[in-house]
Design a protein around this motif. Structure first.
Motif, PDB file in Angstrom:
ATOM      1  N   THR A  40       0.812  -1.216   0.000  1.00  0.00           N
ATOM      2  CA  THR A  40       0.000   0.000   0.000  1.00  0.00           C
ATOM      3  C   THR A  40       0.845   1.266   0.000  1.00  0.00           C
ATOM      4  N   ASP A  41       2.036   1.209   0.523  1.00  0.00           N
ATOM      5  CA  ASP A  41       2.926   2.366   0.558  1.00  0.00           C
ATOM      6  C   ASP A  41       4.179   2.048  -0.246  1.00  0.00           C
ATOM      7  N   GLU A  55      10.644   4.178   6.848  1.00  0.00           N
ATOM      8  CA  GLU A  55       9.899   4.086   8.103  1.00  0.00           C
ATOM      9  C   GLU A  55       8.394   4.034   7.875  1.00  0.00           C
ATOM     10  N   ALA A  56       7.901   4.678   6.822  1.00  0.00           N
ATOM     11  CA  ALA A  56       6.467   4.700   6.546  1.00  0.00           C
ATOM     12  C   ALA A  56       5.995   3.471   5.773  1.00  0.00           C
ATOM     13  N   MET A  57       6.908   2.688   5.241  1.00  0.00           N
ATOM     14  CA  MET A  57       6.535   1.538   4.426  1.00  0.00           C
ATOM     15  C   MET A  57       5.874   0.467   5.287  1.00  0.00           C
ATOM     16  N   ARG A  58       4.727  -0.020   4.848  1.00  0.00           N
ATOM     17  CA  ARG A  58       3.997  -1.085   5.527  1.00  0.00           C
ATOM     18  C   ARG A  58       3.743  -2.196   4.530  1.00  0.00           C
ATOM     19  N   TYR A  66       4.655 -12.154   5.795  1.00  0.00           N
ATOM     20  CA  TYR A  66       4.598 -11.165   4.723  1.00  0.00           C
ATOM     21  C   TYR A  66       4.705 -11.861   3.381  1.00  0.00           C
TER      22      TYR A  66
END
Length: 134
Positions: A40-41, A55-58, A66
């Motif tokens: 999504t990111d 850091e924002a990667m999910r 995963y």
């Protein structure tokens, strides 16, 4: 005896309902196809990856953790960017070392050019220690 007939009738109704749902579900599918979870990111494609991007990667979750393809894609991108940065840093360090070597081994700033009178006198022609330069 009434309980037996009630349980038997209930069991027949449940089996019939399940059979009708599975076999005679009609022309349309019972469950709609759902698009699988994707990253999504994603990492930005139009600029270098920064710390905030990582850091924002999910990563989306799968049954056993995963999705390997998403993790491989993200790690491949990060590895390529790190290799590119390492090459750029090595290039800059090499250029800096070359500039420093040129500055250290470059023209001697203490020597006088060949056309000046002091340079033509030679090292032994000038005044000696303790002599007057008159």
């Amino acid at each position: 005896m009434h309980v037996f007939w009630f349980l038997l009738l209930t069991m027949v109704v449940v089996v019939a309902a399940v059979t009708l749902a599975v076999v005679g579900g009609g022309g349309s599918a019972v469950l709609q196809d759902v698009e699988p979870d994707r990253l999504t990111d994603p990492l930005p494609a139009n600029r270098p990856v920064g710390r905030a991007d990582v850091e924002a990667m999910r990563l989306p979750m799968a049954v056993r953790g995963y999705r390997m393809s998403d993790v491989d894609e993200a790690l491949g991108r990060l590895g390529a960017e790190l290799a590119e940065r390492d090459a750029h840093i090595a290039e800059l360090e090499s250029a800096l070392a070359g500039a420093q070597a040129t500055a250290v081994n470059g023209p001697d700033l203490l020597k006088r050019p060949a056309g000046t009178p002091e340079a033509e006198d030679g090292p032994g022609n000038g005044p000696q220690d303790g002599e007057d330069a008159r």
